[in-house]
Write a protein that holds these residues in place. Structure first.
Motif, PDB file in Angstrom:
ATOM      1  N   ASP A 155       0.847  -1.190   0.000  1.00  0.00           N
ATOM      2  CA  ASP A 155       0.000   0.000   0.000  1.00  0.00           C
ATOM      3  C   ASP A 155       0.891   1.252   0.000  1.00  0.00           C
ATOM      4  O   ASP A 155       2.117   1.153  -0.089  1.00  0.00           O
ATOM      5  CB  ASP A 155      -0.988  -0.021   1.168  1.00  0.00           C
ATOM      6  N   SER A 156       0.255   2.399   0.118  1.00  0.00           N
ATOM      7  CA  SER A 156       0.997   3.661   0.038  1.00  0.00           C
ATOM      8  C   SER A 156       2.083   3.760   1.103  1.00  0.00           C
ATOM      9  O   SER A 156       3.146   4.307   0.850  1.00  0.00           O
ATOM     10  CB  SER A 156       0.069   4.843   0.235  1.00  0.00           C
ATOM     11  N   SER A 157       1.791   3.220   2.289  1.00  0.00           N
ATOM     12  CA  SER A 157       2.779   3.353   3.356  1.00  0.00           C
ATOM     13  C   SER A 157       4.039   2.549   3.013  1.00  0.00           C
ATOM     14  O   SER A 157       5.146   2.961   3.332  1.00  0.00           O
ATOM     15  CB  SER A 157       2.191   2.907   4.693  1.00  0.00           C
ATOM     16  N   GLY A 158       3.851   1.397   2.332  1.00  0.00           N
ATOM     17  CA  GLY A 158       4.998   0.601   1.909  1.00  0.00           C
ATOM     18  C   GLY A 158       5.835   1.357   0.902  1.00  0.00           C
ATOM     19  O   GLY A 158       7.067   1.428   1.016  1.00  0.00           O
ATOM     20  N   ILE A 159       5.156   1.932  -0.089  1.00  0.00           N
ATOM     21  CA  ILE A 159       5.875   2.697  -1.109  1.00  0.00           C
ATOM     22  C   ILE A 159       6.586   3.883  -0.464  1.00  0.00           C
ATOM     23  O   ILE A 159       7.765   4.141  -0.724  1.00  0.00           O
ATOM     24  CB  ILE A 159       4.898   3.156  -2.207  1.00  0.00           C
ATOM     25  N   ALA A 160       5.866   4.587   0.436  1.00  0.00           N
ATOM     26  CA  ALA A 160       6.461   5.743   1.099  1.00  0.00           C
ATOM     27  C   ALA A 160       7.690   5.335   1.895  1.00  0.00           C
ATOM     28  O   ALA A 160       8.689   6.072   1.946  1.00  0.00           O
ATOM     29  CB  ALA A 160       5.426   6.405   2.010  1.00  0.00           C
TER      30      ALA A 160
END
Lengths: 109, 261, 268
Positions: free
Chosen positions: A54-59
């Motif tokens: 999810d976005s937190s992983g990418i971030a």
């Protein structure tokens, strides 16, 4: 989510399995930041077993890359599943991360 | 096809007035479903039930198999973390900057550290075309930009269902089309279930896979967009051809109405 | 005749029912406020510290000047009014007792509460009301954020700290106001005025005043929040509810004051 880290002479392979989401990504961040603190020159992230990011992983990856660029370290992605590749493409991250088909390719480049 | 949302026999009142009179419909997972109907048909009320803001008088609302009509507040909050809503006026918190607005659910619900949240916020603002506007306050933005920021906030937690309440309301046609385009693009990439309440025909044709039409608190039509376009139901034709409803009372009744007894 | 009876009873009944509904809403709000202030921190969901601090600045720090000025005036007025009677008995020194006790036990808490209700209680109602009108409260709910925890609890905590603090300011400045007037216009000896004040005041007086102040802070916050949450739509309603919050706060503050004062009178 499971993380395995294997140290090689001139690179470190971080293999992740499972789902990287809002709840598990802090653990991934801790892992990457310890490598960053040791100024690890090359980190290869093996995403083969990742079902979801999810976005937190990418971030988290973006933050690690930013910190590594400061000391000219390299963060490489290997064996990115198609579903993840789509997300990387969409967020233009395929241009930001170095992406390789296999760990060997990543190590030898 | 699996259904993300299954509503059955939903009845609700505002005071004495029956607003929804036994709604039964389902919304398939991964599609863009548009809830349409004239003003006052109950579509916004239905939306408020789907996001758990209103509790029905009777009936059930199953979302991914769980009935949110009978859920306790804690489980309802868990459900809400997995969905995003764009309200009609965007409903950004005016006391906070855009970046703080988008960061809010992340700060409240996750243990993510500030640098990670900052990156997520920049990603989400970029997603809706608002890169560089993080430090602006909602009052400094145009209506269209506010709605985009509202979408960024709705997307903050990577929802599996995204709800839009009249996204084109109050926007000029060009901005509205831009917003439709954004909804389509987000749907294509993230493959989530999108539910849009609207009465704008161009929007419906642009984004809908699936249409649920309400009329006076009842379901008038459920089906794909093509079925909707080709339907020969009077009410659907009237809606598509923008024909006003027939005035149905006789001069006698008219006299009674204006004479007031 | 039966028609009239029916109409009267009917309207009385409807009124009672709607009052009952309001009472129920207020009870739900109070219940939630206590849950999110007292219970949820024990379950690992602490209140919003930074919001609380910013509320403390808005409700407390920003009110200091007005509280100080009014405190001084009230102290001086009280000294003058009591001198008017005490002069007849040649008991001018007792101005110190009167000012000291009246300010700490009664006027400090209540006038501070009225100032806070006018400044902060109304601001709470206006803030929450306009958020309600613009669907911001719904937005919070839809994000799984409880509006009471998010909006009301920081205000309550801030006022619970700042109201006694402001009241203390008022007490000190009020007594100083009485002192300043007595030693200049009434020719009371400064040293004996101070002595007299110290002898007259008991810890009890200060404590009862501060307990009242503390209770008033809860009344003002909950009334402001209640009125704010009653708004459904429209700027006009926000204005109405804001005014109502001030009137209702002052009413409840004075009502509870009577209750507390009676309680302290019989039990201390």
């Amino acid at each position: 989510m499971k993380i395995d880290t294997v140290l090689h002479s001139d690179y470190t392979v971080v293999s992740i399995a499972g789902e990287i989401d809002m709840y598990s990504s802090p653990a991934l961040r801790d892992m990457l930041l310890t490598l960053v603190k040791k100024n690890t020159a090359t980190v290869i992230v093996n995403l083969k077993e990742v079902r979801y990011i999810d976005s937190s992983g990418i971030a988290t990856f973006v933050e690690a890359l930013k910190k590594m660029l400061a000391y000219k370290g390299k963060l490489k992605m290997a064996q990115v599943p198609d579903r993840l590749m789509e997300i990387f493409n969409f967020s233009k991250l395929d241009k930001v991360f170095e992406i390789y088909g296999s760990i060997e390719d990543a190590a030898n480049s | 096809m699996e259904n993300a949302i299954e509503v059955s026999n939903l009845v609700t009142y505002y005071g004495e007035r029956k607003i929804l009179k036994g709604i039964t419909c389902s919304i398939p997972t991964g599609t863009t479903t548009v809830i349409v109907g004239g003003s006052g048909c109950g579509k916004t009320t239905l939306l408020k039930h789907l996001i758990g803001l209103l509790k029905p008088a009777s009936g059930s609302i199953h979302i991914h198999g769980k009935d949110i009509a009978t859920m306790d507040n804690a489980s309802l909050d868990e459900y809400r973390k997995k969905m995003g809503v764009l309200f009609q006026g965007a409903a950004l918190l005016n006391s906070m900057t855009l970046a703080e607005n988008v960061a809010l659910p992340l700060k409240e619900h996750t243990k993510l550290k500030a640098p990670v949240i900052d990156i997520i916020v920049r990603m989400k603002l970029d997603l809706v075309g608002l890169s560089g506007f993080g430090e602006f306050y909602p009052a400094e933005l145009s209506g269209g930009m506010k709605k985009r920021a509202g979408i960024a906030r709705a997307m903050a937690m990577d929802p599996v269902i995204l709800f839009f309440d009249e996204p084109s309301a109050g926007l000029d046609p060009v901005t509205a089309a831009g917003l439709d385009e954004l909804i389509l693009r987000l749907h294509r990439v993230f493959k989530m279930t999108v539910v849009v309440v609207t009465h704008e025909l161009p929007s419906i044709f642009a984004i809908a896979d699936y249409v649920v039409m309400l009329d006076k608190g009842e379901v008038a039509f459920v089906g794909t967009l093509d079925d909707f376009k080709n339907s020969d139901k009077t009410i659907v034709r009237a809606f598509l051809e923008r024909r006003p409803e027939e005035e149905s009372y006789s001069p006698d009744n008219y006299f009674k109405i204006i004479a007031g007894s | 005749m039966p028609q009239i009876v029916e109409r009267v009873l009917g309207s009385a009944g409807r009124k009672a029912l709607s009052q009952l509904k309001d009472l129920h809403k207020a009870a739900v709000l109070i219940n939630e406020v206590f849950y999110w202030t007292l219970v949820s921190p024990l379950r690992g969901k602490p209140p919003r510290i930074r919001a609380t601090i910013s509320e403390m600045v808005k409700t407390g720090y920003d009110s200091v000047l007005i509280v100080v000025v009014i405190g001084f005036f009230v102290g001086a007025i009280l000294a003058l009014q009591s001198a008017y009677q005490l002069r007849k008995f040649g008991a001018m020194l007792y101005v110190a007792n009167l000012v000291g006790v009246a300010v700490t036990r009664e006027l400090g808490p209540i006038i501070t509460a009225i100032i806070v209700a006018g400044r902060s209680g109304s601001a709470f109602a206006a803030e929450i009301g306009s958020m309600k009108a613009q669907e911001e409260v719904d937005a919070l709910l839809s994000m799984g954020i409880n509006p009471v925890r998010f909006l009301v609890v920081p205000k309550l905590l801030a006022l619970m700290v700042m109201q006694p603090a402001l009241t203390t300011f008022f007490d000190v400045v009020g007594i100083f106001g009485g002192f300043a007037l007595a030693v200049t216009l009434l020719d009371v000896n400064a040293a004996s005025y101070i002595n007299q004040t110290i002898n007259a005041l008991q810890v009890n007086d200060l404590v009862t005043g501060l307990v009242k102040a503390w209770a008033f802070s809860a009344i003002i916050t909950i009334t402001g929040a209640y009125q704010g949450f009653q708004v459904n739509a429209g700027a006009e309603e926000v204005g109405k509810r804001t005014t109502a919050s001030v009137v209702m706060s002052i009413f409840f503050v004075i009502g509870f004051d009577l209750f507390f004062t009676a309680l302290f009178y019989y039990f201390t």
